[in-house]
Each structure stands twice: as C-alpha cells, then as structure tokens.
Design a protein around this motif. Structure first.
Motif, PDB file in Angstrom:
ATOM      1  N   ASN A  72      42.852  50.545  34.246  1.00  0.00           N
ATOM      2  CA  ASN A  72      43.516  49.481  33.488  1.00  0.00           C
ATOM      3  C   ASN A  72      43.591  48.163  34.278  1.00  0.00           C
ATOM      4  OD1 ASN A  72      45.449  50.641  35.252  1.00  0.00           O
ATOM      5  ND2 ASN A  72      47.138  49.955  33.974  1.00  0.00           N
ATOM      6  N   TRP A  73      42.713  48.021  35.275  1.00  0.00           N
ATOM      7  CA  TRP A  73      42.645  46.800  36.073  1.00  0.00           C
ATOM      8  C   TRP A  73      41.300  46.103  35.866  1.00  0.00           C
ATOM      9  CZ3 TRP A  73      46.253  44.576  39.334  1.00  0.00           C
ATOM     10  CH2 TRP A  73      47.415  45.314  39.551  1.00  0.00           C
ATOM     11  N   ALA A  74      41.327  44.784  35.937  1.00  0.00           N
ATOM     12  CA  ALA A  74      40.093  43.994  35.974  1.00  0.00           C
ATOM     13  C   ALA A  74      40.232  42.999  37.120  1.00  0.00           C
ATOM     14  CB  ALA A  74      39.854  43.262  34.661  1.00  0.00           C
ATOM     15  N   VAL A  75      39.138  42.797  37.823  1.00  0.00           N
ATOM     16  CA  VAL A  75      39.096  41.843  38.929  1.00  0.00           C
ATOM     17  C   VAL A  75      38.138  40.736  38.540  1.00  0.00           C
ATOM     18  CG1 VAL A  75      38.544  41.504  41.358  1.00  0.00           C
ATOM     19  CG2 VAL A  75      39.526  43.685  40.607  1.00  0.00           C
ATOM     20  N   LEU A  76      38.615  39.499  38.634  1.00  0.00           N
ATOM     21  CA  LEU A  76      37.812  38.324  38.310  1.00  0.00           C
ATOM     22  C   LEU A  76      37.514  37.556  39.589  1.00  0.00           C
ATOM     23  CD1 LEU A  76      36.664  36.079  36.418  1.00  0.00           C
ATOM     24  CD2 LEU A  76      39.030  35.213  36.253  1.00  0.00           C
ATOM     25  N   GLU A  77      36.254  37.530  39.984  1.00  0.00           N
ATOM     26  CA  GLU A  77      35.840  36.620  41.050  1.00  0.00           C
ATOM     27  C   GLU A  77      35.359  35.371  40.349  1.00  0.00           C
ATOM     28  OE1 GLU A  77      32.712  36.201  44.773  1.00  0.00           O
ATOM     29  OE2 GLU A  77      32.489  37.875  43.384  1.00  0.00           O
ATOM     30  N   TRP A  78      35.827  34.210  40.793  1.00  0.00           N
ATOM     31  CA  TRP A  78      35.524  32.969  40.083  1.00  0.00           C
ATOM     32  C   TRP A  78      35.207  31.831  41.042  1.00  0.00           C
ATOM     33  CZ3 TRP A  78      38.766  29.053  41.485  1.00  0.00           C
ATOM     34  CH2 TRP A  78      40.019  29.416  42.026  1.00  0.00           C
ATOM     35  N   ARG A  79      34.648  30.804  40.472  1.00  0.00           N
ATOM     36  CA  ARG A  79      34.449  29.534  41.165  1.00  0.00           C
ATOM     37  C   ARG A  79      34.640  28.438  40.130  1.00  0.00           C
ATOM     38  NH1 ARG A  79      29.731  27.064  40.048  1.00  0.00           N
ATOM     39  NH2 ARG A  79      28.073  28.297  39.107  1.00  0.00           N
ATOM     40  N   ASP A  80      34.721  27.214  40.600  1.00  0.00           N
ATOM     41  CA  ASP A  80      34.781  26.099  39.658  1.00  0.00           C
ATOM     42  C   ASP A  80      33.545  25.229  39.857  1.00  0.00           C
ATOM     43  OD1 ASP A  80      35.219  24.333  41.797  1.00  0.00           O
ATOM     44  OD2 ASP A  80      37.259  23.839  41.218  1.00  0.00           O
ATOM     45  N   PRO A  81      33.339  24.221  39.024  1.00  0.00           N
ATOM     46  CA  PRO A  81      32.124  23.398  39.143  1.00  0.00           C
ATOM     47  C   PRO A  81      31.978  22.683  40.482  1.00  0.00           C
ATOM     48  CG  PRO A  81      33.123  23.080  36.998  1.00  0.00           C
ATOM     49  CD  PRO A  81      34.093  23.893  37.810  1.00  0.00           C
ATOM     50  N   LYS A  82      33.078  22.520  41.225  1.00  0.00           N
ATOM     51  CA  LYS A  82      33.022  21.846  42.524  1.00  0.00           C
ATOM     52  C   LYS A  82      32.780  22.825  43.672  1.00  0.00           C
ATOM     53  CE  LYS A  82      35.975  18.064  41.055  1.00  0.00           C
ATOM     54  NZ  LYS A  82      37.151  17.240  41.332  1.00  0.00           N
TER      55      LYS A  82
END
Length: 119
Positions: A72-82
């Motif tokens: 029941n877990w989700a991990v989001l690795e993210w970045r932004d446009p910069k």
C-alpha cells in the motif's frame, strides 16, 4: 485504484497547482511530512500547506522519474524542469493518502526559486 495510479493523479493535480484536488486525495487524519519542514497534520491543513506553497513558488512542477509500488506504498522519485529533485513516500489506505514523507533540499529549492531565506 493502485497506489501508483493515485500518486500519478497527485502529480497531475500538483502540476496544475490544484490545492483543492490535492487536499481531496488525503485522509481526514493524514500526515504530510516534508522532511525539511515540520509535519502537517490533517487534510485541511495539508490543503492550506499546498495553497501557501503554490503562492510562494508558482513555478513548481513535478516530473516523475519513476513511481515504484510496494503493497500500500508508492515511492515517487521526481525532478523539476530546472533539475532540482527529490523523493516522496506515500502510504495509501482506502484510496486516500494516509502518510506522505518527502525528502529534498530546502536551501537549494529556495535559491533556485529566488525565495528569501527565513531569518
């Protein structure tokens, strides 16, 4: 809905700066703890947190690098446009976010978005 699908909807609402839609994704007693900040308790307070953040840094945009699901877990690795990046952990219960923890560098974020440093 799977945890990964809910997190993708979260990303879409975040990228539209839709604090109301984000607030609706949290359980009434949810906790959102962005590790550079104090934990925020409760759905309404989390919604207000997003309203404040969108007002402070209007250029925020989340580009998912990957979304990993386990139970029941989700991990989001993210970045932004910069190129700024981080990671979020979402615990999902009854199709709502119960717990969210985020890891990112607040000083770098403030500098990147020209936000005055708190005194």
């Amino acid at each position: 809905m799977t945890p990964a699908q809910l997190v993708q909807q979260w990303v879409d609402a975040f990228n539209n700066a839709d604090a109301g839609a984000l607030e609706a994704m949290y359980a009434t007693d949810a906790v959102n703890h962005q590790m550079p900040n104090h934990a925020v308790h409760g759905k309404e307070a989390i919604g207000q947190m997003f309203r404040n953040e969108f007002a402070m840094a209007s250029e925020m945009h989340c580009i998912p690098v990957q979304i990993i699901e386990q139970g029941n877990w989700a991990v989001l690795e993210w970045r932004d446009p910069k190129g700024f990046g981080g990671c979020g952990f979402f615990e999902i219960k009854n199709n709502l976010i119960q717990t969210q923890r985020g890891y990112w560098d607040k000083l770098s974020f403030y500098k990147l978005h020209n936000i005055p440093l708190p005194q």
